[in-house]
Enzyme design. Structure first.
Site, PDB file in Angstrom:
ATOM      1  N   HIS B  49      -8.833 104.599  72.483  1.00  0.00           N
ATOM      2  CA  HIS B  49      -8.373 104.853  71.122  1.00  0.00           C
ATOM      3  C   HIS B  49      -6.841 104.890  71.054  1.00  0.00           C
ATOM      4  O   HIS B  49      -6.237 104.325  70.139  1.00  0.00           O
ATOM      5  CB  HIS B  49      -8.965 106.173  70.643  1.00  0.00           C
ATOM      6  CG  HIS B  49      -8.805 106.384  69.180  1.00  0.00           C
ATOM      7  ND1 HIS B  49      -9.584 105.732  68.255  1.00  0.00           N
ATOM      8  CD2 HIS B  49      -7.952 107.156  68.486  1.00  0.00           C
ATOM      9  CE1 HIS B  49      -9.208 106.099  67.046  1.00  0.00           C
ATOM     10  NE2 HIS B  49      -8.222 106.965  67.163  1.00  0.00           N
ATOM     11  N   GLU B  71     -13.844  99.585  71.755  1.00  0.00           N
ATOM     12  CA  GLU B  71     -13.994 100.942  71.254  1.00  0.00           C
ATOM     13  C   GLU B  71     -15.306 101.112  70.485  1.00  0.00           C
ATOM     14  O   GLU B  71     -15.943 102.161  70.550  1.00  0.00           O
ATOM     15  CB  GLU B  71     -12.806 101.271  70.340  1.00  0.00           C
ATOM     16  CG  GLU B  71     -12.707 102.734  70.000  1.00  0.00           C
ATOM     17  CD  GLU B  71     -11.755 102.980  68.848  1.00  0.00           C
ATOM     18  OE1 GLU B  71     -11.554 102.068  68.019  1.00  0.00           O
ATOM     19  OE2 GLU B  71     -11.213 104.081  68.768  1.00  0.00           O
ATOM     20  N   ASN B 411     -10.681  95.185 105.063  1.00  0.00           N
ATOM     21  CA  ASN B 411     -11.140  94.934 106.427  1.00  0.00           C
ATOM     22  C   ASN B 411     -12.209  95.928 106.841  1.00  0.00           C
ATOM     23  O   ASN B 411     -13.197  95.556 107.457  1.00  0.00           O
ATOM     24  CB  ASN B 411      -9.969  95.051 107.407  1.00  0.00           C
ATOM     25  CG  ASN B 411      -9.387  93.690 107.728  1.00  0.00           C
ATOM     26  OD1 ASN B 411     -10.015  92.679 107.448  1.00  0.00           O
ATOM     27  ND2 ASN B 411      -8.195  93.685 108.289  1.00  0.00           N
TER      28      ASN B 411
END
Lengths: 121, 682
Positions: B49, B71, B411
């Site tokens: 918002h 929203e 990794n």
């Protein structure tokens, strides 16, 4: 004596824009970054107008309006909620909590000044 | 009217929006695992918002339109009309990503939207239209009241007790009406009680108003908009086109009764209901996203700095007074003053440094998402633990440590952890634990990346290292020494590079990146129970502890962290390899001698290693001896970049100004050692 305005918004950029605009027009401005800080600021000294954002952490704007309106000396002081077009219901919630009116976001500096001057008569 | 340049608030807006997106992301990730928590949903909603409101205010219409649609989806979740499914979370996470890249683009002045975000927008809309659809548009298409702006209006207005208390002054409204046209006002005063019963906060009046002129209904509504609920109001077109002049007559004789029965319904129209601005397709090809160099500093740090400066000013004025009438008897006071100045300076320096320090959470916070995405993709179960997130690091270090850490984390998830089945077969918990830990250790910051996976494969590493000619045989090497080989340039153990870790960047790059920050990286591993990668970093890049050495007429500074030992060597330790190339025996090792005077071309320096001092240094995992004339002492040096003032010089990492005002050059140990070993190998 210049009029004193309390600006409460959790967004630093909005706060910055609003207070820069108001200061530029000669108003004295204090800022607070959420509802709790807003109530504290209002309790600490009188203001001529309070501008309150709705969505804020800790205490939202609607609850803050309700709290500030209860403070001594704040009966009749203009309190405006800053709300967005998509949340029409917040206008009425704000009113019910004691707000004077609202300012719909997005607004530009001129709309802001016009509205503030309007409530100051 | 004042012209406010909104651009000055853009930086703040970008910063807070990116913070908001981070908060959104971490809340979304939590939502993923423990279902709909109202507070989490609120956090996400609030962030979206704010971004929407801000971007509309500051003129980023595309971002505003995009956030608006996201929203709506969130609103459905918040109101419970839409369930929190994995799909919804995934979609919202992608919105976070899309918004991040939109911000990255507007930051450099590019158009925010791109085909990717448009595609996502379509998906969002699709999501909104299917399922238990909530209202597709928050704005009901409002047909504005079209009425001819003409005629005269009659208005009945009676304040309710709350009107004044809420800050709505009837006088203000009347003034506004008077600006619209010719206004006639008649007040009903019958409601006023006797004096001692008057509540000053209450309004006891009612009014008949008559407004003449070309006025639209909406204009009148706008005046009373805020008073809705706090008044009784009737607005009507005047029946007769009577001139406004005789307007000030009561509309209804028995005003009290008629008004009371009148409805106070106000038609509220939303002026100029906003339509989302259509997104434009505009391709911005790989624009280099330049990070702007702003920093947000906690006010406490700034206050501390101001305090320090205050003390410095006091010391300065004290010394100034002392200097005006100085006599030998006041030497003690001078000394005390200078001590105080030294203390002030050091404290000031420390507080300035602290301003550049940011918590490592800025880097850590990207890992929950990364680990989630990676482990999903690879079918592994990994639980991420973050520790020491508040540990502070220099901003520059922080920005540059991100990539090496991402590499280590990738990794670990890709190669370190076994599949859940294998883990169970090995008697382990099917879910592996990846732990990131940051803490202070001495003058350094240590960051550890540890996993409880399979550990590094000693045999595979040794085989590859022999294949690459890095070692002749792994016999006699400890596990850690073998593991150390993965940092060698050109080494990669991944049999088939996956698209996750095999990005052509090996552990040697991780080490080089860390070395560039004047840090080091090491690994400890245990077959079957995991590996720990330890990165050690200096607290700041701006200051180093150094050993000052004389070479000819010049001074050089060797960073203390790189110094192993300094010694005078004997003739017997030296072996000449040919034209000016010498090595010396240092305990069990044979190290090359690097005469600084030949590297930097200094005149009048000691050229015989036995007459000077050899500083044994370590950089990039290798050692060498630097030949200097003499050691001058140890001191802190503030690094001035040579690149900004001159140009990059091989073998030097910067310069500093010494106490006597002369300049000393700071030696880049790793660079020199690399150079020496390359020469030796040649």
């Amino acid at each position: 004596m210049s009029k004193k305005i309390l600006v409460v918004d959790d967004s630093a950029s909005m706060r910055g824009m609003v207070s820069f605009t108001l200061k530029g027009a000669g108003f004295e401005v204090k800022e607070a970054e959420d509802g709790v800080a807003g109530v504290d600021a209002a309790a600490a000294e009188p203001f001529d107008v309070v501008l309150a954002d709705v969505n804020m952490p800790r205490m939202d704007g609607i609850s803050m309006v309700r709290e500030i309106r209860k403070l001594p000396g704040y009966s009749g002081v203009p309190i405006l909620v800053l709300t967005t077009e998509s949340h029409q219901e917040k206008k009425q919630e704000g009113k019910a909590a004691g707000a004077t009116g609202w300012l719909v976001k997005p607004f530009d500096p001129e709309q802001l000044l016009a509205t503030v001057r309007r409530v100051l008569g | 009217m004042s012209q406010v340049d909104l651009r000055q608030f853009h930086q703040t807006f970008f910063d807070e929006s990116l913070e908001g997106l981070d908060a959104m992301e971490s809340a979304l990730l939590k939502l993923d695992s423990d279902a709909a928590d109202a507070e989490l949903v609120n956090t996400i909603f609030r962030a979206a918002h704010s971004i929407k409101g801000g971007s509309a205010t500051f003129g980023f219409q595309e971002i505003a339109a995009f956030t608006h649609v996201a929203e709506e989806l969130l609103d459905g979740v918040r109101s419970g009309k839409r369930a929190v499914t994995v799909d919804v979370v995934e979609l919202l996470l992608r919105c976070v990503d899309a918004l991040r890249s939109m911000f990255a683009r507007v930051r450099v002045g590019a158009a925010s939207a791109d085909p990717a975000s448009d595609g996502l927008l379509d998906e969002l809309r699709q999501h909104l239209s299917v399922g238990t659809a909530i209202a597709t548009s928050a704005q009901a298409t409002h047909t504005p009241l079209i009425d001819d702006a003409s005629s005269d209006w009659e208005i009945l207005f009676r304040a309710k007790p709350g009107l004044l208390r809420a800050g709505n002054d009837p006088l203000r409204m009347f003034r506004e009406l008077a600006q619209l046209g010719e206004l006639g006002v008649h007040a009903h005063v019958q409601g006023i009680p006797v004096l001692d019963q008057i509540d000053p906060e209450q309004c006891y009046l009612a009014w008949d108003l008559r407004l003449a002129g070309t006025v639209k209904r909406q204009q009148i509504d706008a005046v009373f908009e805020w008073a809705e609920g706090d008044c009784e109001l009737v607005i009507a077109r005047q029946a007769s086109a009577a001139p406004a002049a005789n307007a000030a007559r009561p509309l209804a004789a028995a005003a009290g009764t008629t008004i009371a029965s009148a409805s106070c319904d106000l038609v509220t129209t939303s002026p100029g209901a906003d339509k989302p601005t259509p997104l434009r397709h505009e391709n911005v090809t790989g624009s280099a996203v330049a990070e702007s160099g702003s920093i947000r500093v906690n006010i406490d740090k700034v206050d501390a700095l101001i305090n320090m400066v205050g003390e410095l000013v006091i010391t300065q004025s004290m010394l100034g007074q002392l200097g005006e009438h100085f006599e030998a008897s006041r030497l003690e006071a001078l000394r005390a003053g200078l001590n105080q100045l030294e203390r002030n300076t050091r404290e000031l320096q420390e507080s300035v440094m602290r301003i550049r320090m940011l918590p490592i959470s800025f880097v850590f916070q990207r890992f929950p998402r990364l680990v989630r995405d990676l482990s999903l993709k690879l079918g592994k179960q990994v639980n991420l633990e973050l520790h020491g997130e508040q540990t502070e690091l220099d901003k520059t270090v922080l920005e540059k440590i991100g990539d090496p850490l991402v590499h280590l984390v990738r990794n670990a998830v890709d190669h370190g952890f076994e599949t859940p089945e294998r883990r169970v077969a090995a008697g382990k918990n099917p879910t592996g634990t990846l732990r990131l830990d940051a803490f202070h250790q001495g003058g350094n910051i240590t960051v550890e990346v540890s996993d409880d996976g399979a550990g590094l494969n000693r045999d595979a590493i040794a085989r590859k290292a022999i294949e690459r000619g890095l070692i002749a045989s792994a016999d006699g090497l400890s596990d850690d020494e073998v593991a150390e080989l993965i940092f060698q340039p050109g080494f990669s153990t991944a049999e088939a590079t996956t698209d996750l870790s095999g990005r052509g960047v090996g552990m040697d790059v991780v080490r080089r990146n860390v070395n560039e920050l004047r840090g080091s990286v090491a690994v400890q591993t245990k077959a079957g129970s995991g590996s720990v990668f330890t990165i050690t970093l200096p607290l700041t890049l701006a200051i180093i502890d150094g050993l000052t050495a004389a070479v000819g007429n010049e001074s050089y500074i060797v960073p203390l962290v790189a110094v192993v030992e300094s010694l005078q060597i004997k003739r017997a330790q030296i072996t000449r390899l040919g034209a000016g190339r010498e090595v010396f025996r240092f305990r069990e090792e044979v190290l090359p001698i690097i005469p600084l005077h030949t590297v930097f071309g200094c005149r009048g320096a000691v050229s015989d290693p036995c007459d000077g001092i050899v500083i044994v240094v370590e950089g990039d995992g290798a050692r060498a001896g630097l030949l200097v004339d003499a050691l001058l002492g140890q001191q802190q040096a503030v690094i001035k970049s040579l690149e900004t003032h001159y140009q990059r010089v091989q073998g030097l990492s910067g310069a500093t100004i010494l106490g006597d005002g002369s300049i000393a050059l700071i030696v880049d140990v790793a660079g020199l050692v690399r150079l020496a070993h390359r020469k030796q190998a040649a």
